[in-house]
Design a protein around this motif. Structure first.
Motif, PDB file in Angstrom:
ATOM      1  N   MET A  63      53.196  44.425  58.198  1.00 21.18           N
ATOM      2  CA  MET A  63      52.828  44.725  57.063  1.00 21.18           C
ATOM      3  C   MET A  63      52.477  44.253  56.483  1.00 21.18           C
ATOM      4  N   ILE A  64      52.666  42.437  56.182  1.00 24.25           N
ATOM      5  CA  ILE A  64      52.222  41.822  55.135  1.00 24.25           C
ATOM      6  C   ILE A  64      50.414  41.363  55.495  1.00 24.25           C
ATOM      7  N   GLY A  65      50.994  41.306  56.512  1.00 26.62           N
ATOM      8  CA  GLY A  65      49.521  40.616  57.723  1.00 26.62           C
ATOM      9  C   GLY A  65      48.290  41.319  57.301  1.00 26.62           C
ATOM     10  N   ALA A  66      49.095  42.288  58.101  1.00 24.93           N
ATOM     11  CA  ALA A  66      47.337  43.466  57.076  1.00 24.93           C
ATOM     12  C   ALA A  66      47.465  43.722  55.890  1.00 24.93           C
ATOM     13  N   ALA A  67      48.524  43.420  54.997  1.00 25.42           N
ATOM     14  CA  ALA A  67      47.797  43.822  54.034  1.00 25.42           C
ATOM     15  C   ALA A  67      47.009  42.699  53.638  1.00 25.42           C
ATOM     16  N   LEU A  68      47.778  41.174  54.248  1.00 23.73           N
ATOM     17  CA  LEU A  68      47.157  40.096  53.029  1.00 23.73           C
ATOM     18  C   LEU A  68      45.663  39.689  53.819  1.00 23.73           C
ATOM     19  N   PHE A  69      45.410  40.414  55.355  1.00 22.12           N
ATOM     20  CA  PHE A  69      43.897  39.923  55.708  1.00 22.12           C
ATOM     21  C   PHE A  69      43.306  41.083  55.227  1.00 22.12           C
ATOM     22  N   GLY A  70      43.592  41.875  54.974  1.00 21.61           N
ATOM     23  CA  GLY A  70      42.691  43.060  53.913  1.00 21.61           C
ATOM     24  C   GLY A  70      42.170  42.430  52.526  1.00 21.61           C
ATOM     25  N   ALA A  71      43.381  42.087  52.032  1.00 22.88           N
ATOM     26  CA  ALA A  71      42.953  41.704  50.630  1.00 22.88           C
ATOM     27  C   ALA A  71      42.496  41.058  50.474  1.00 22.88           C
ATOM     28  N   ALA A  72      42.192  39.808  51.617  1.00 25.56           N
ATOM     29  CA  ALA A  72      41.182  38.424  51.378  1.00 25.56           C
ATOM     30  C   ALA A  72      40.038  38.609  51.633  1.00 25.56           C
ATOM     31  N   TRP A  73      39.771  39.503  52.281  1.00 30.09           N
ATOM     32  CA  TRP A  73      38.531  39.990  52.692  1.00 30.09           C
ATOM     33  C   TRP A  73      37.330  40.802  51.691  1.00 30.09           C
ATOM     34  N   ALA A  74      38.343  41.767  50.863  1.00 32.22           N
ATOM     35  CA  ALA A  74      37.813  41.836  49.167  1.00 32.22           C
ATOM     36  C   ALA A  74      37.636  41.197  48.867  1.00 32.22           C
ATOM     37  N   LEU A  75      38.581  40.128  48.483  1.00 36.53           N
ATOM     38  CA  LEU A  75      38.816  39.076  47.366  1.00 36.53           C
ATOM     39  C   LEU A  75      37.325  38.610  47.409  1.00 36.53           C
ATOM     40  N   ILE A  76      36.478  37.729  48.138  1.00 37.49           N
ATOM     41  CA  ILE A  76      35.582  37.145  48.353  1.00 37.49           C
ATOM     42  C   ILE A  76      34.584  38.484  47.246  1.00 37.49           C
ATOM     43  N   PRO A  77      33.925  39.307  47.599  1.00 41.98           N
ATOM     44  CA  PRO A  77      33.802  40.767  47.210  1.00 41.98           C
ATOM     45  C   PRO A  77      34.007  40.849  45.340  1.00 41.98           C
ATOM     46  N   ALA A  78      35.334  40.953  45.291  1.00 40.61           N
ATOM     47  CA  ALA A  78      35.718  41.140  44.027  1.00 40.61           C
ATOM     48  C   ALA A  78      35.254  39.646  43.265  1.00 40.61           C
ATOM     49  N   TRP A  79      35.781  38.683  43.854  1.00 36.93           N
ATOM     50  CA  TRP A  79      35.337  37.626  42.804  1.00 36.93           C
ATOM     51  C   TRP A  79      33.992  37.270  42.669  1.00 36.93           C
ATOM     52  N   LEU A  80      32.912  37.314  43.855  1.00 28.85           N
ATOM     53  CA  LEU A  80      31.805  37.659  43.109  1.00 28.85           C
ATOM     54  C   LEU A  80      30.705  38.627  42.017  1.00 28.85           C
ATOM     55  N   GLN A  81      32.467  39.597  42.230  1.00 28.21           N
ATOM     56  CA  GLN A  81      31.201  41.194  41.009  1.00 28.21           C
ATOM     57  C   GLN A  81      32.076  40.339  39.961  1.00 28.21           C
ATOM     58  N   ALA A  82      33.126  39.848  39.970  1.00 27.48           N
ATOM     59  CA  ALA A  82      33.825  39.734  38.397  1.00 27.48           C
ATOM     60  C   ALA A  82      33.771  38.353  38.044  1.00 27.48           C
ATOM     61  N   LYS A  83      32.597  37.473  38.601  1.00 27.54           N
ATOM     62  CA  LYS A  83      32.569  36.231  37.776  1.00 27.54           C
ATOM     63  C   LYS A  83      30.765  35.292  37.714  1.00 27.54           C
ATOM     64  N   ARG A  84      30.601  36.483  39.066  1.00 21.54           N
ATOM     65  CA  ARG A  84      29.219  36.284  39.227  1.00 21.54           C
ATOM     66  C   ARG A  84      28.207  37.055  38.933  1.00 21.54           C
ATOM     67  N   GLY A  85      28.878  39.075  38.485  1.00 24.36           N
ATOM     68  CA  GLY A  85      27.788  39.633  38.496  1.00 24.36           C
ATOM     69  C   GLY A  85      27.064  40.389  39.785  1.00 24.36           C
ATOM     70  N   SER A  86      27.405  39.457  41.642  1.00 21.79           N
ATOM     71  CA  SER A  86      27.189  40.272  42.218  1.00 21.79           C
ATOM     72  C   SER A  86      27.797  41.985  42.722  1.00 21.79           C
ATOM     73  N   HIS A  87      27.085  42.768  43.334  1.00 24.68           N
ATOM     74  CA  HIS A  87      27.655  44.031  43.271  1.00 24.68           C
ATOM     75  C   HIS A  87      28.131  44.584  44.294  1.00 24.68           C
ATOM     76  N   ILE A  88      29.241  44.864  44.127  1.00 22.97           N
ATOM     77  CA  ILE A  88      30.479  44.636  45.271  1.00 22.97           C
ATOM     78  C   ILE A  88      30.056  45.979  45.963  1.00 22.97           C
ATOM     79  N   VAL A  89      29.040  47.173  46.146  1.00 25.65           N
ATOM     80  CA  VAL A  89      28.438  47.786  47.275  1.00 25.65           C
ATOM     81  C   VAL A  89      27.833  47.212  47.720  1.00 25.65           C
ATOM     82  N   ILE A  90      26.994  46.156  47.552  1.00 22.41           N
ATOM     83  CA  ILE A  90      26.125  45.063  48.400  1.00 22.41           C
ATOM     84  C   ILE A  90      26.880  44.193  48.845  1.00 22.41           C
ATOM     85  N   THR A  91      27.913  43.609  48.357  1.00 20.17           N
ATOM     86  CA  THR A  91      28.849  42.618  48.944  1.00 20.17           C
ATOM     87  C   THR A  91      30.034  42.881  50.102  1.00 20.17           C
ATOM     88  N   THR A  92      29.962  44.366  49.704  1.00 20.51           N
ATOM     89  CA  THR A  92      31.216  44.507  50.354  1.00 20.51           C
ATOM     90  C   THR A  92      30.728  45.648  51.536  1.00 20.51           C
TER      91      THR A  92
END
Lengths: 365, 549
Positions: free
Chosen positions: A115-144
Motif C-alpha cells: 500500500m505504501i508503494g502504491a500510494a507513493l508511486f501514485g502520489a509521485a506521479w501527481a507531484l510533478i503536474p501539481a508542482w507545475l500548476q502551483a508554481k508555474r500555472g501550467s494547467h493541471i488538466v493538460i499536464t495530468t
C-alpha cells in the motif's frame, strides 16, 4: 434557500439522468434489432443475479472507488485530476516492485508495504503536474493527461526491459510470491461458513476501499486540511485572505489524489492479476471521473456510483458473452451513462431546480 | 429630476443634431440598477466628459452605446437617427469607436495586422494591409498619431498601444470616439500627448466622449461634462461654467449624515507605523507610491478616496496577501516590531498571529466562503486556533457553539448557523465577518468598505461595534469610498489618490468639498501629506533601518 431539497439534488437528479441514458440505450438496442428488455435482464442477471456475478461487480467497484475518490478529493480543491489512469499505472509499478523485492512471508505483512508503494508511486506521479500548476500555472488538466501517456510509455519500457522474466515473451512482470496473495472475499466468507462466489477476483481490498471512503470523508469534512482544501477550492482569494497557501494546498491535495489513484493497484495488480500487466488499469482512471461526478463528490456517493459502474462493467461483459449484441454496444451504453450523469448533468438539474422553485413559490402566499 | 436640467442645457447649446442623444436609458443587472433613466446629449465636434466614482454606471452606459449590453428601456440617437444597437458591429457602422481601459489588441500581431483585424477587405490580407498602411500614414500626419506599423504590439509602450486602439477606431471611420479611463495607464507625458491628439481630432470635427474620475482632466480638455452617481445622471454642465469644487461635490454626493455616538478619541501609543510603503504590481503599475502614516491605540484612521487609487493594495499588503508578483518596499512596524513584508512570515496567517484582524473589502470573495455554512465561516482564517481543534480533527461542536453565540451577540438573522453564507442578506453576511474579526480582539483591525451593500440597520450596528473596539484601545484602519462613513467614524482622515496620501484632515475641520478635491488629486500646499495629523512627538526618524529583502 437552496434551490431544491437535498434528496432531489443527490438522488433524484442522477436517477433521472440514469433513466434517460437507459432509455436511449434501449432505442439503440432496438435499432439493431435486439430486445432491450432481454438486454437488461441479461445484465442484471449476469452482474447481480448470482454471487459469482457479484464477485466481479464488486471487483470492478473497488477499482472505481479508488479512482473516483482520487478525482473527488482533487475536485474539492477545484483541481481536475484526469491523470488517475497514469497514477494508477504507476501505483501498479510501486506494488510490483514491493511484491517482487522480498520473499514476503504473509500477505498481512506484504499488504501494508504494498500500500505504501502504491500510494507513493501514485502520489509521485501527481507531484510533478501539481508542482507545475502551483508554481508555474501550467494547467493541471493538460499536464495530468500528458502524464497518462508518459506513464504508459514508462511502464512499457520497465516491463519489457527490466521486469520481464528471462525467456518470457509477455510484457509482464514475474508472478508475485505466494506470500503476497491477498485473500479473496470468497475465502473470507468461507471462514464464516458462508458459501460465496468462488473464482471471482473480489478480494479484501474491497473492504479496505470502504474504510478508505470513510477516511476520505473524515479528511474532507473533519480535518483542518480538508477545511483548507474546500475553502481553497471555493475561493482562491478567500484562501489567501485566510492565510491558506495555494501552493501548499495544490501540492498536498494532488499528492493525496495521486496516492488514492495509486492504491487502486492493490486491487487489480496485487489482488487479481498477482503480477504487473501492461494494461491493467483498463480505463478505470477515466471512469473515476464519471464516478466522482455522479457521486456528487461525496465518498458515499462515490461508493454508490462505483457500484453502478461496476454493474455496468460486469453486466456489459455478460451481455457480450450471452447475446448477439456486439461488444462495442456495451461501450456505447456505458458512454451514454457517463454522458448523461456526468457531462449532461445540468440538462436534468436546471429544469428540476426550476420546477422546485416554481413549486415553492406556489406554496407561498 | 436631473434629466430635466440637462435637457434644458442641451437645447440651449446647439442647433445642429447632436452626435449622441440618449433618452431615458435604464439597465438593471438582477437587483442592481446600473443605469436609471439616463439622458445625455453630446453635441457634434465637442469633447464631453463623463465623470463619476467607480460603480457609478459610466462604463455600463458606454457599453450600452457600443452594443455590449441591451438597455432595458430608453432610446439612442446617433447623428439624429434613432438606432437599435444590438452589437458592436452596428455601433461601428454608426461611426462609434471605443477605446477600452484594457486594450483589446493581439499581442503578437503587428500594429498593421491589429488595425485590419475584423475590418479586412477580402480574403487576401495583402490588399487590406497595403491599404491600411496608406491610411495609417495619413492619420499619423493628421493627428500626430505616430506608430511604427510593423512593430508587434508586445514591443510597444502602453501609450503607443493606446494610440493603436485610437487608430483602429479611426480606420473604421469612427467620428464619435469613446475613451474609457484613458489616462489610467499612462505617464503624465503620455497623457499630455493624448490630450493633444484629442484636441486635434476635435479640430477635425470628431466627437469625443471621455470617461474618467479625474477632475483635472475634465477641467483641462472637455467642453461639457456630465456627472454620474449611483446609476443616475445628476448633472450636465458646460465645463467653463463649473469648478472642480462643484464637480467634486456632485460626484461624491451628500447624504444625510449617519449618526454615530462617539466620544472623542483618546489615542495612546502608536500601534502601526507605516513608512514609505511602495508596491508595484505584476503588470508594472505603481499602486502605492510611498505611503507613510501612523495609527495609534484607540484611534480610527479613515482612508478616503475613489476606489482604485491603491486602497485595496494597501489593505491586502497589510493583511498579508498582496497580489502575486508585486514588488514591495518600505517598512511597517506593528507594536514597535518590524513586520515581514515579503518573506515567509508575510502571509495572512502570520499577520493574524501578530494581532491584525481584517474585514476585507469583498466579503463574498474573500471574507466568506459563500458555500460554507455560517458556522464554518466563523472559523475562517482562525481554523488553526486551539479552541476550534481537538487533536487531529476540527472541533466542529465547539465552532458551532461559538457561531451560535456570535450570531446571538451580533444579531445575525436568521439565527441559523447551518445555513450557507450565500443565503444570508448582505448585511447579515457582513455581520458574520465583523463578529469573527472583532471578537478576536485584534490590536489592529483593517476594515475595507464595512457597509457596502449593507442595510441601514446593520450599518449602525457595525459602526457601533467599530467604535467600541476603538474605545477598548485598539487601532483601526478604515478604508471606505463612502465619505459620510469616513467623516462620521474617523478620528483622522487620510485621502488617497493615485497611490499617494494627498493629505490628512480632521473630520471636524474639513468638508466633503475639500475631501472631494483631494480625492480627485488636486493638492493644496498648506498641508504636506506626511506631517499633517501626526503630533510632533510621534514623528520619528524617517530613515528606518532597511530590512533585507
Amino acid at each position: 434557500m437552496d434551490k431544491m431539497p437535498k434528496w432531489a439534488d443527490v438522488v433524484l437528479t442522477p436517477l433521472i439522468s440514469l433513466v434517460l441514458a437507459m432509455a436511449i440505450s434501449a432505442l439503440v438496442i432496438l435499432a439493431i434489432g435486439e430486445s432491450p428488455w432481454m438486454a437488461l435482464t441479461t445484465m442484471v442477471e449476469g452482474a447481480l443475479g448470482s454471487s459469482y456475478g457479484w464477485g466481479f461487480t464488486l471487483y470492478y467497484t473497488t477499482n472505481f472507488i479508488f479512482t473516483g475518490l482520487a478525482v473527488m478529493v482533487a475536485y474539492h480543491a477545484s483541481l481536475f485530476n484526469i491523470g488517475g489512469e497514469g497514477q494508477a499505472m504507476m501505483g501498479g509499478l510501486g506494488v510490483a516492485l514491493v511484491c517482487l523485492a522480498l520473499p514476503w512471508p504473509h500477505w498481512g505483512v506484504a499488504l501494508p508495504a504494498a500500500m505504501i508503494g502504491a500510494a507513493l508511486f501514485g502520489a509521485a506521479w501527481a507531484l510533478i503536474p501539481a508542482w507545475l500548476q502551483a508554481k508555474r500555472g501550467s494547467h493541471i488538466v493538460i499536464t495530468t493527461i500528458m502524464f497518462n501517456f508518459i506513464a504508459a510509455a514508462l511502464l512499457n519500457y520497465v516491463l519489457v526491459n527490466i521486469l520481464r522474466p528471462v525467456g518470457s515473451m509477455d510484457p509482464a512482470s514475474a508472478r508475485f510470491p505466494e506470500g503476497t496473495h491477498l485473500p479473496k472475499l470468497a475465502e473470507i466468507a468461507a471462514g464464516f461458513g458462508i458459501e460465496w462466489g468462488k473464482n471471482t477476483p473480489v478480494n479484501i481490498t474491497f473492504l479496505f476501499a470502504i474504510v478508505i471512503c470513510f477516511l476520505v470523508w473524515v479528511l474532507i469534512w473533519r480535518t483542518r486540511l480538508g477545511y483548507e482544501i474546500r475553502a481553497f477550492g471555493k475561493s482562491e482569494p478567500g484562501a489567501l485572505y485566510a492565510g491558506i497557501s495555494p501552493v501548499r494546498i495544490t501540492v498536498i491535495t494532488m499528492l493525496i489524489s495521486g496516492a488514492l489513484a495509486g492504491l487502486m493497484a492493490i486491487n487489480n495488480v496485487m489482488g487479481e492479476a498477482e503480477r504487473l500487466l501492461l494494461n491493467s488499469v483498463e480505463g478505470a482512471g477515466f471512469i473515476g471521473i464519471a464516478v466522482a461526478l455522479m457521486g456528487r463528490n461525496h465518498p458515499f456517493g462515490v461508493f454508490l456510483a462505483a457500484l453502478l459502474f461496476g454493474f455496468l462493467y460486469q453486466g456489459g461483459g455478460e451481455l457480450a458473452l450471452w447475446t448477439t449484441i456486439p461488444r462495442e454496444l456495451i461501450i456505447v451504453i456505458q458512454a451514454l451513462v457517463i454522458l448523461f450523469t456526468g457531462a449532461l448533468d445540468n440538462m436534468v438539474r436546471i429544469p428540476l431546480e426550476r420546477m422546485f422553485m416554481a413549486m415553492r413559490s406556489k406554496g407561498k402566499p | 429630476m436631473a434629466g430635466a436640467v440637462d435637457e434644458q442645457k442641451g437645447r440651449s447649446d446647439a442647433a445642429a443634431p447632436a452626435a449622441i442623444e440618449l433618452r431615458g436609458i435604464s439597465k438593471s443587472f438582477g437587483p442592481v440598477q446600473a443605469n436609471k433613466n439616463i439622458s445625455l446629449r453630446v453635441p457634434k465636434g465637442t469633447i464631453h466628459g463623463i465623470i463619476g466614482e467607480n460603480g457609478a454606471g459610466k462604463s455600463t452606459l458606454m457599453s450600452i452605446l457600443y452594443g455590449f449590453y441591451k438597455p432595458d428601456s430608453g432610446e439612442i440617437q446617433v447623428n439624429g437617427n434613432t438606432l437599435t444597437i444590438t452589437d458592436s458591429q452596428t455601433a461601428i457602422r454608426a461611426g462609434i469607436g471605443m477605446v477600452f481601459q484594457h486594450f483589446k489588441l493581439v499581442q503578437n500581431f503587428t500594429v498593421l495586422e491589429n488595425i485590419i483585424l475584423g475590418a479586412e477587405d477580402g480574403p487576401l490580407l495583402r490588399t487590406s494591409l497595403s491599404k491600411a498602411r496608406g491610411v495609417l500614414k495619413q492619420l499619423a500626419q493628421e493627428y500626430q498619431l505616430n506608430v511604427d506599423p510593423d512593430e508587434t504590439i508586445e514591443e510597444l509602450s502602453v501609450g503607443h498601444q493606446q494610440r493603436v486602439e485610437i487608430l483602429k477606431a479611426l480606420y473604421r471611420q469612427a467620428d464619435i470616439l469613446i475613451l474609457d479611463e484613458p489616462t489610467g495607464v499612462l505617464t503624465p507625458a503620455e497623457a499630455d500627448h493624448l490630450f493633444r491628439i484629442l484636441e486635434g481630432l476635435k479640430a477635425e470635427g470628431k466627437t469625443i466622449i471621455l470617461i474618467t474620475h479625474k477632475l483635472r482632466e475634465i477641467m483641462e480638455i472637455t467642453d461639457n461634462v456630465s456627472v454620474m452617481r449611483r446609476g443616475e445622471m445628476v448633472a450636465s454642465v458646460k465645463t467653463a461654467e463649473t469648478s472642480p469644487e462643484e464637480l467634486a461635490e456632485l460626484m461624491v454626493g451628500r447624504k444625510v449624515l449617519l449618526n454615530v455616538d462617539k466620544a472623542p478619541a483618546n489615542p495612546g501609543a502608536p500601534i502601526l507605523e507605516v513608512r514609505d510603503l511602495k508596491l508595484v504590481d505584476a503588470d508594472g503599475v505603481e499602486r502605492l507610491r510611498g505611503i507613510s502614516f501612523d495609527i495609534r491605540a484607540g484611534e480610527i484612521l479613515g482612508v478616503a478616496g475613489v476606489s482604485g487609487n491603491g486602497q485595496t493594495q494597501l489593505l491586502e499588503l497589510l493583511g498579508g496577501y498582496p497580489e502575486k508578483g508585486s514588488k514591495i518596499s518600505g517598512s511597517v512596524r506593528m507594536n514597535g516590531e518590524t513586520l515581514d513584508l515579503t518573506g515567509t512570515g508575510s502571509d495572512a496567517a502570520t499577520r493574524r498571529a501578530r494581532g491584525i484582524g481584517h474585514i476585507p473589502e469583498d466579503r463574498q470573495v474573500e471574507g466568506l466562503i459563500m458555500d460554507f455554512a455560517a458556522w464554518e465561516n466563523v472559523a475562517f482564517g482562525y481554523h488553526h486556533a486551539p479552541e476550534f481543534n481537538k487533536g487531529l480533527l476540527m472541533d466542529n461542536a465547539a465552532i458551532l457553539l461559538d457561531a451560535e453565540q456570535k450570531m446571538e451577540r451580533f444579531d445575525v438573522r436568521p439565527r441559523n448557523p447551518n445555513l450557507a453564507a450565500r443565503n444570508f442578506s448582505g448585511g447579515n453576511q457582513q455581520k458574520i465577518v465583523v463578529a469573527r474579526e472583532i471578537e478576536r480582539n485584534p490590536d489592529l483591525l483593517l476594515i475595507g468598505q464595512p457597509t457596502r451593500g449593507v442595510d441601514i440597520g446593520a450599518i449602525e450596528f457595525i459602526h457601533k461595534r467599530i467604535v467600541e473596539l476603538r474605545d477598548s484601545g485598539k487601532a483601526i484602519l478604515l478604508v471606505s469610498v463612502e465619505l459620510d462613513e469616513i467623516l462620521s467614524l474617523s478620528d483622522r482622515i487620510a485621502v488617497m489618490f493615485d497611490g499617494r496620501i494627498m493629505g490628512e484632515r480632521l473630520p471636524d475641520s474639513t468638508t466633503t468639498g475639500e475631501l472631494g478635491l483631494l480625492m480627485a488629486g488636486i493638492v493644496d500646499t498648506e498641508n504636506t501629506p506626511d506631517s499633517a495629523g501626526i503630533p510632533p512627538d510621534l514623528k520619528h526618524v524617517e530613515e528606518l533601518p532597511q530590512e533585507p529583502a
